[in-house]
Scaffold this motif. Structure first.
Motif, PDB file in Angstrom:
ATOM      1  N   LYS A  83     -13.711  -9.469 -46.804  1.00 38.33           N
ATOM      2  CA  LYS A  83     -14.285 -10.747 -46.378  1.00 38.33           C
ATOM      3  C   LYS A  83     -13.198 -11.655 -45.811  1.00 38.33           C
ATOM      4  O   LYS A  83     -13.375 -12.270 -44.763  1.00 38.33           O
ATOM      5  CB  LYS A  83     -14.987 -11.429 -47.551  1.00 38.33           C
ATOM      6  CG  LYS A  83     -15.651 -12.731 -47.189  1.00 38.33           C
ATOM      7  CD  LYS A  83     -16.316 -13.362 -48.395  1.00 38.33           C
ATOM      8  CE  LYS A  83     -16.871 -14.732 -48.031  1.00 38.33           C
ATOM      9  NZ  LYS A  83     -17.370 -15.441 -49.196  1.00 38.33           N
ATOM     10  N   GLU A  98     -13.634  -2.620 -56.777  1.00 40.69           N
ATOM     11  CA  GLU A  98     -14.596  -2.703 -55.669  1.00 40.69           C
ATOM     12  C   GLU A  98     -14.795  -4.162 -55.233  1.00 40.69           C
ATOM     13  O   GLU A  98     -14.833  -4.461 -54.045  1.00 40.69           O
ATOM     14  CB  GLU A  98     -15.940  -2.081 -56.068  1.00 40.69           C
ATOM     15  CG  GLU A  98     -16.954  -2.042 -54.947  1.00 40.69           C
ATOM     16  CD  GLU A  98     -16.512  -1.243 -53.748  1.00 40.69           C
ATOM     17  OE1 GLU A  98     -16.931  -1.609 -52.619  1.00 40.69           O
ATOM     18  OE2 GLU A  98     -15.754  -0.266 -53.902  1.00 40.69           O
ATOM     19  N   ARG A  99     -14.898  -5.060 -56.208  1.00 39.32           N
ATOM     20  CA  ARG A  99     -15.074  -6.478 -55.892  1.00 39.32           C
ATOM     21  C   ARG A  99     -13.851  -7.010 -55.145  1.00 39.32           C
ATOM     22  O   ARG A  99     -13.970  -7.744 -54.177  1.00 39.32           O
ATOM     23  CB  ARG A  99     -15.313  -7.283 -57.161  1.00 39.32           C
ATOM     24  CG  ARG A  99     -15.591  -8.757 -56.891  1.00 39.32           C
ATOM     25  CD  ARG A  99     -16.049  -9.517 -58.115  1.00 39.32           C
ATOM     26  NE  ARG A  99     -15.646  -8.935 -59.379  1.00 39.32           N
ATOM     27  CZ  ARG A  99     -14.739  -9.467 -60.201  1.00 39.32           C
ATOM     28  NH1 ARG A  99     -14.161 -10.587 -59.916  1.00 39.32           N
ATOM     29  NH2 ARG A  99     -14.433  -8.875 -61.338  1.00 39.32           N
ATOM     30  N   GLN A 118     -13.960  -5.843 -51.610  1.00 39.06           N
ATOM     31  CA  GLN A 118     -14.940  -6.612 -50.848  1.00 39.06           C
ATOM     32  C   GLN A 118     -14.410  -7.995 -50.505  1.00 39.06           C
ATOM     33  O   GLN A 118     -14.593  -8.477 -49.385  1.00 39.06           O
ATOM     34  CB  GLN A 118     -16.256  -6.718 -51.617  1.00 39.06           C
ATOM     35  CG  GLN A 118     -17.021  -5.416 -51.685  1.00 39.06           C
ATOM     36  CD  GLN A 118     -18.252  -5.493 -52.578  1.00 39.06           C
ATOM     37  OE1 GLN A 118     -18.464  -6.475 -53.273  1.00 39.06           O
ATOM     38  NE2 GLN A 118     -19.056  -4.433 -52.543  1.00 39.06           N
TER      39      GLN A 118
END
Length: 134
Positions: free
Chosen positions: A19, A11-12, A15
């Motif tokens: 970004k 998930e990180r 993200q």
């Protein structure tokens, strides 16, 4: 616990990728900014040893060939590429980007401020090719 952790890591990473993609969408990108990112990219991978002017030029020529291949056999193409599939436009953008990035890297390795050189060239062209008198 390991599966949860890996889900969090995944998930990180998603993200972070989103970004980076958002940052890439910013249309006011500077040559100096791209230059810095390219230098960091090469350093992180220990590729600087391969980034001689000759190697970068040959790589860029190869990318120009890939760019030309996209237009091969299409005949004249209308401005804005109205009849092209979105995937073809995306591919075109990737190949144009490859050429630009190699050009920026080559100019840096040669010690040329590409923005300054391009601006000076435009001034010379304006003198050499003045607008037609009306």
């Amino acid at each position: 616990m390991c599966p949860q952790r890996s889900e969090k890591v995944i998930e990180r990473e998603k993200q972070e990728a989103m970004k980076e993609e958002e940052e890439a969408k910013v249309s006011d990108v500077s040559l100096k900014g791209l230059s810095k990112k390219l230098e960091e990219f090469a350093k992180e991978r220990d590729w600087e040893q391969y980034h001689s002017p000759r190697n970068l030029l040959l790589a860029m020529v190869g990318e120009v060939g890939e760019l030309a291949e996209i237009f091969m056999w299409r005949g004249e193409v209308a401005k804005g590429l109205p009849n092209w599939e979105e995937s073809d436009k995306e591919h075109l953008g990737e190949e144009l980007s490859d050429v630009l990035l190699y050009l920026i890297r080559l100019s840096d390795i040669c010690g040329i401020d590409l923005g300054e050189a391009a601006t000076k060239k435009m001034v010379k062209n304006a003198i050499k090719y003045p607008p037609k008198a009306t």
